[in-house]
Design an enzyme around this catalytic site. Structure first.
Site, PDB file in Angstrom:
ATOM      1  N   HIS A  40     -85.652  64.131  53.193  1.00  0.00           N
ATOM      2  CA  HIS A  40     -86.030  64.441  51.623  1.00  0.00           C
ATOM      3  C   HIS A  40     -87.450  64.907  51.562  1.00  0.00           C
ATOM      4  O   HIS A  40     -87.672  66.301  50.976  1.00  0.00           O
ATOM      5  CB  HIS A  40     -85.334  64.061  50.469  1.00  0.00           C
ATOM      6  CG  HIS A  40     -86.517  63.270  50.133  1.00  0.00           C
ATOM      7  ND1 HIS A  40     -86.042  62.102  49.854  1.00  0.00           N
ATOM      8  CD2 HIS A  40     -87.126  62.867  49.038  1.00  0.00           C
ATOM      9  CE1 HIS A  40     -86.500  61.023  48.798  1.00  0.00           C
ATOM     10  NE2 HIS A  40     -87.579  61.856  48.620  1.00  0.00           N
TER      11      HIS A  40
ATOM     12  N   ASP B 226     -80.999  58.349  54.584  1.00  0.00           N
ATOM     13  CA  ASP B 226     -82.469  59.693  54.294  1.00  0.00           C
ATOM     14  C   ASP B 226     -83.600  59.517  55.115  1.00  0.00           C
ATOM     15  O   ASP B 226     -84.650  58.857  54.880  1.00  0.00           O
ATOM     16  CB  ASP B 226     -81.880  59.108  52.800  1.00  0.00           C
ATOM     17  CG  ASP B 226     -83.617  60.198  52.372  1.00  0.00           C
ATOM     18  OD1 ASP B 226     -83.810  60.987  52.874  1.00  0.00           O
ATOM     19  OD2 ASP B 226     -83.598  60.722  50.980  1.00  0.00           O
TER      20      ASP B 226
ATOM     21  N   SER C 198     -91.327  57.604  48.821  1.00  0.00           N
ATOM     22  CA  SER C 198     -89.838  57.915  49.445  1.00  0.00           C
ATOM     23  C   SER C 198     -90.818  58.022  50.761  1.00  0.00           C
ATOM     24  O   SER C 198     -91.554  58.561  50.849  1.00  0.00           O
ATOM     25  CB  SER C 198     -90.034  59.502  49.327  1.00  0.00           C
ATOM     26  OG  SER C 198     -88.561  59.082  48.011  1.00  0.00           O
TER      27      SER C 198
HETATM   28  N1  ARG Z   1     -84.093  60.577  43.634  1.00  0.00           N
HETATM   29  C1  ARG Z   1     -84.868  60.653  44.656  1.00  0.00           C
HETATM   30  C2  ARG Z   1     -86.189  61.658  44.267  1.00  0.00           C
HETATM   31  O1  ARG Z   1     -87.183  61.223  43.384  1.00  0.00           O
HETATM   32  C3  ARG Z   1     -84.597  62.059  46.023  1.00  0.00           C
HETATM   33  C4  ARG Z   1     -84.827  63.586  46.189  1.00  0.00           C
HETATM   34  C5  ARG Z   1     -83.273  63.752  47.085  1.00  0.00           C
HETATM   35  N2  ARG Z   1     -83.510  64.901  46.152  1.00  0.00           N
HETATM   36  C6  ARG Z   1     -81.754  65.511  45.775  1.00  0.00           C
HETATM   37  N3  ARG Z   1     -81.948  66.351  45.206  1.00  0.00           N
HETATM   38  N4  ARG Z   1     -80.847  64.725  46.373  1.00  0.00           N
HETATM   39  O2  ARG Z   1     -86.717  62.023  44.830  1.00  0.00           O
HETATM   40  N1  ASP Z   2     -87.359  59.956  45.369  1.00  0.00           N
HETATM   41  C1  ASP Z   2     -88.775  59.390  44.985  1.00  0.00           C
HETATM   42  C2  ASP Z   2     -89.539  60.277  46.219  1.00  0.00           C
HETATM   43  O1  ASP Z   2     -89.366  61.164  46.365  1.00  0.00           O
HETATM   44  C3  ASP Z   2     -88.891  57.662  44.844  1.00  0.00           C
HETATM   45  C4  ASP Z   2     -88.213  57.326  43.717  1.00  0.00           C
HETATM   46  O2  ASP Z   2     -88.832  58.119  42.931  1.00  0.00           O
HETATM   47  O3  ASP Z   2     -87.985  56.231  43.089  1.00  0.00           O
HETATM   48  O4  ASP Z   2     -90.702  59.914  45.701  1.00  0.00           O
END
Ligand code: ARG
Ligand code: ASP
Length: 715
Positions: free
Chosen positions: A83, A219, A645
């Protein structure tokens, strides 16, 4: 009984005392190093950060300003999340070569794909420069003057402090302005795409599984840094050579178990761990619900269209994912703050704080802080709510208003800077808008407008509602705008923007869409923003003094870490499951079996590539499997946030064991209140990454570059 309770409480505090926190890598010696060793770490603080010899920090660049990456070969190969690489993977994708859907692998270096604006930044040196930054500030009383002087000092120091010609100085504030630290950095701008799995692996589970454990997402994506012949940063050139890092991570596939030590290094973006209880309460009761309501409405509309229309699905996939990401996070955060009684915990902390102030005889200096917060947050409430609603409705989620706001800024620019600036901006706008209209559907946005404008009329504090809008009907206004405004198509807006400044401004001021955003923006900038800024400035000053007091009045051993600010941090903990709710226990590891359990053929979130199913059926896991199973993801107590991330997850020896990418649903409140009971970070197991690169993609050219530490063979 009482004693037992006290003892238990003591033990609990001791155990949880070693959890949480994101620490500055150059300051680990002492308390952190001791804790890390107690948790099982075998290397030293000096191995993690050093100036005179290579250390782990040399293998952890900031990726594209927002994520983290790690170097995994002596030829500049780096690993980050799928991502995080998403935009770059997408930009190389066409209908014929759909790398998002099918994946991409460079089997030779010549096949690696350059990326126009992608960069990675390494840290060369970290130094405390607080005294220099605060020079000449102490005599000042007005907060605005102080801030101005500090900014001036910073910009002078950034230029004058020693560095090499290809490096940059960047001074950042810590502890809300109580400490300033210099980072000397090196930025490499030739970074090429090397590999990415298909989205059905790299984004498996998509939005449904986002922020959720148990998780089964692979990922990751691979890139390579290129440098000039002297290993220095250089713009893209085919003559550039693979970057030779000062350090790269050996990769351990020896296997993991619960309670193993882990640490994560990376660039966490923003946390607010020291907010007073009034502020947390405001987030829970006012601000998060307002933002969630707006996004909820926008997402429902988009989703409805995306499920019916494939072209719209492609147009809105990336926008939907990014809006949904924080929508879902805020829901989890609000729930978690409530469930963990964060407000009550903060209130107790404040009681104790007040007593410490009295005990130290510091009432004159710190005695009014909490009542100042109380006053400021009460006063700012409606302004903060209006600000969040205006931002979410007009600047973030209704595309025609977001676009209209750009024209509004164009008009402002003309008023302040004149014709030449107007022309430059107008031309830039026209050039940039092609991309916008490619992914814009007026049908979708009309419905979004209708829903979101209705929220605006209902929820925006009445006293700030522009009088020209207050009696409008959202649905009628939506039909009017989408049938008459020139903002709805690229051709029409180009026509609208043609002519000299006077003509253009006359034309746009007659446009039905522009009129609405202009009224909203004028109203916001006149009756909300100035007062918000004024109270907020006071809050910033109070927060700084509060932080100073907390640091001063806490025992030396207290674990007070600075809030995240996108600088390199180290967080550490253990691999650990958790109890999300009554009678439910989550284990810390997931396996490929779970991917197959979630598999829905043809589904856009839970499809699985055939090749992966074949490997699963054949149990063809090579050295990456464990007891006949293929590990996929795991969780631990590392304190992470957005920006982490792609961060390397390391074992006790500083070897790579995983790649951070998310947090668990019940613990998403960790940006405001970290609870060791339920806050967990989610990492993809490095064995799954290597299995995909090796067995799924057959890219053994990449595997050969890496230094893999496998368990000794038993026979
Ligand atoms: N929640 C994770 C972070 O904040 C992964 C985000 C990836 N995007 C998604 N819509 N699945 O960035
Ligand atoms: N998914 C998040 C990122 O892209 C990591 C998190 O918020 O825990 O940095």
């Amino acid at each position: 009984m009482k004693f037992l309770k006290t003892l238990l409480l003591f033990v609990f505090v001791q155990a949880s005392a070693q959890q949480g926190g994101m620490w500055i890598p150059s300051l680990l010696k002492g308390m952190n190093e001791t804790e890390m060793k107690n948790l099982g770490m075998k290397i030293s603080a000096d191995d993690i950060y050093a100036v005179n010899h290579s250390s782990l920090k040399d293998a952890v660049p900031h990726f594209d300003g927002g994520c983290t990456a790690e170097v995994i070969s002596d030829k500049g190969l780096i690993l980050t999340n799928h991502h995080c690489g998403f935009d770059n993977i997408q930009s190389h994708s066409t209908l014929e070569h759909d790398y998002l859907t099918d994946g991409f692998w460079a089997y030779k270096m010549e096949d690696e794909l350059p990326n126009k604006d992608l960069f990675v930044t390494f840290i060369v040196r970290i130094e405390d420069v607080t005294a220099k930054v605060l020079e000449g500030v102490s005599g000042m009383t007005a907060e605005a003057d102080k801030q101005k002087k500090i900014q001036e000092n910073i910009s002078i120091l950034n230029k004058s402090l020693p560095k090499e010609s290809w490096q940059e100085n960047s001074i950042r504030t810590f502890y809300d302005g109580n400490q300033y630290i210099l980072f000397v950095t090196e930025t490499y701008r030739d970074v090429r795409l090397v590999g990415a799995p298909p989205s059905s692996i790299g984004k498996f589970g998509s939005d449904t599984d986002n922020w959720v454990w148990p998780r089964h997402t692979g990922d990751f994506s691979l890139f390579r840094i290129y440098a000039d012949k002297n290993n220095k940063p250089a713009a893209y050139s085919k003559d550039n050579v693979p970057y030779k890092p000062k350090h790269f991570f050996p990769i351990s596939v020896k296997g993991l178990k619960e309670n193993d030590f882990t640490m994560v290094m990376g660039y966490p973006g923003r946390t607010q761990e020291y907010l007073p209880s009034v502020a947390v309460n405001q987030i829970i009761t006012d601000l998060n619900p307002a933002k969630i309501e707006v996004r909820d409405a926008a997402l429902k509309v988009q989703d409805g269209f995306m499920r019916k229309d494939n072209a719209i699905k492609i147009q809105y996939a990336s926008k939907y994912a990014s809006v949904a990401n924080y929508w879902k996070k805020w829901i989890g955060e609000t729930k978690g703050l409530k469930k963990s009684n964060a407000v009550a915990v903060k209130q107790q902390f404040e009681k104790d704080f007040q007593q410490k102030v009295i005990a130290a005889g510091k009432q004159a200096e710190y005695g009014n802080l909490l009542s100042d917060f109380e006053k400021n947050y009460t006063e700012i409430r409606e302004y903060a709510l209006a600000r969040d609603l205006f931002t979410e409705i007009a600047l973030r989620n209704t595309e025609i208003l977001t676009l209209g706001y750009k024209l509004y800024q164009l008009e402002q620019l003309y008023n302040t800077k004149g014709e030449q600036s107007f022309n430059d901006r107008r031309n830039n706008l026209i050039n940039g808008l092609g991309d916008f209209y490619k992914d814009f559907s007026p049908a979708v946005d009309q419905k979004v407008f209708e829903q979101l404008f209705a929220i605006y009329l209902k929820k925006y504090p009445k006293q700030f509602l522009p009088s020209s809008l207050e009696n409008s009907d959202a649905s009628a206004l939506a039909s009017e705008i989408f049938s008459t405004s020139q903002l709805v198509s690229y051709d029409k807006i180009k026509e609208l923007l043609t002519g000299d400044s006077k003509t253009v401004l006359e034309k746009i001021n007659k446009d039905s869409g522009f009129k609405v955003i202009k009224a909203m923006a004028d109203g916001y900038l006149k009756s909300v923003a100035p007062k918000y800024d004024e109270i907020n400035l006071r809050n910033i000053a109070t927060q700084r003094t509060y932080m100073k007091a907390i640091l001063e009045l806490s025992p030396k051993s207290a674990r007070i870490f600075p809030d995240a600010n996108s600088t390199l941090r180290v967080t550490y903990g253990k691999i650990k499951g958790y109890k999300p709710s009554d009678a439910v226990v989550y284990e810390p590891f997931t396996y490929l079996d779970g991917v197959m359990e979630k598999y829905i053929p043809g589904d856009y979130e839970f499809d699985v590539p055939k090749k992966l199913i074949d490997l699963y059926n054949a149990k063809d896991y090579g050295i990456y499997g464990s007891k006949g199973k293929m590990p996929v993801a795991f969780i631990a107590t590392n304190h992470t946030t957005g920006g982490n991330s792609g961060s390397p997850a390391l074992d006790a020896n500083g070897h790579l064991i995983g790649l951070n990418f998310d947090r668990v649903w019940e613990g998403t409140m960790s940006d405001i209140y970290y609870s060791p009971d339920i806050c967990r970070n989610i990492m993809v197991d490095i064995r799954y990454v290597l299995f995909i690169v090796d067995k799924f993609a057959g890219a053994d050219n990449l595997i050969k570059e890496m230094k893999i530490i496998a368990p000794k063979k038993k026979n």
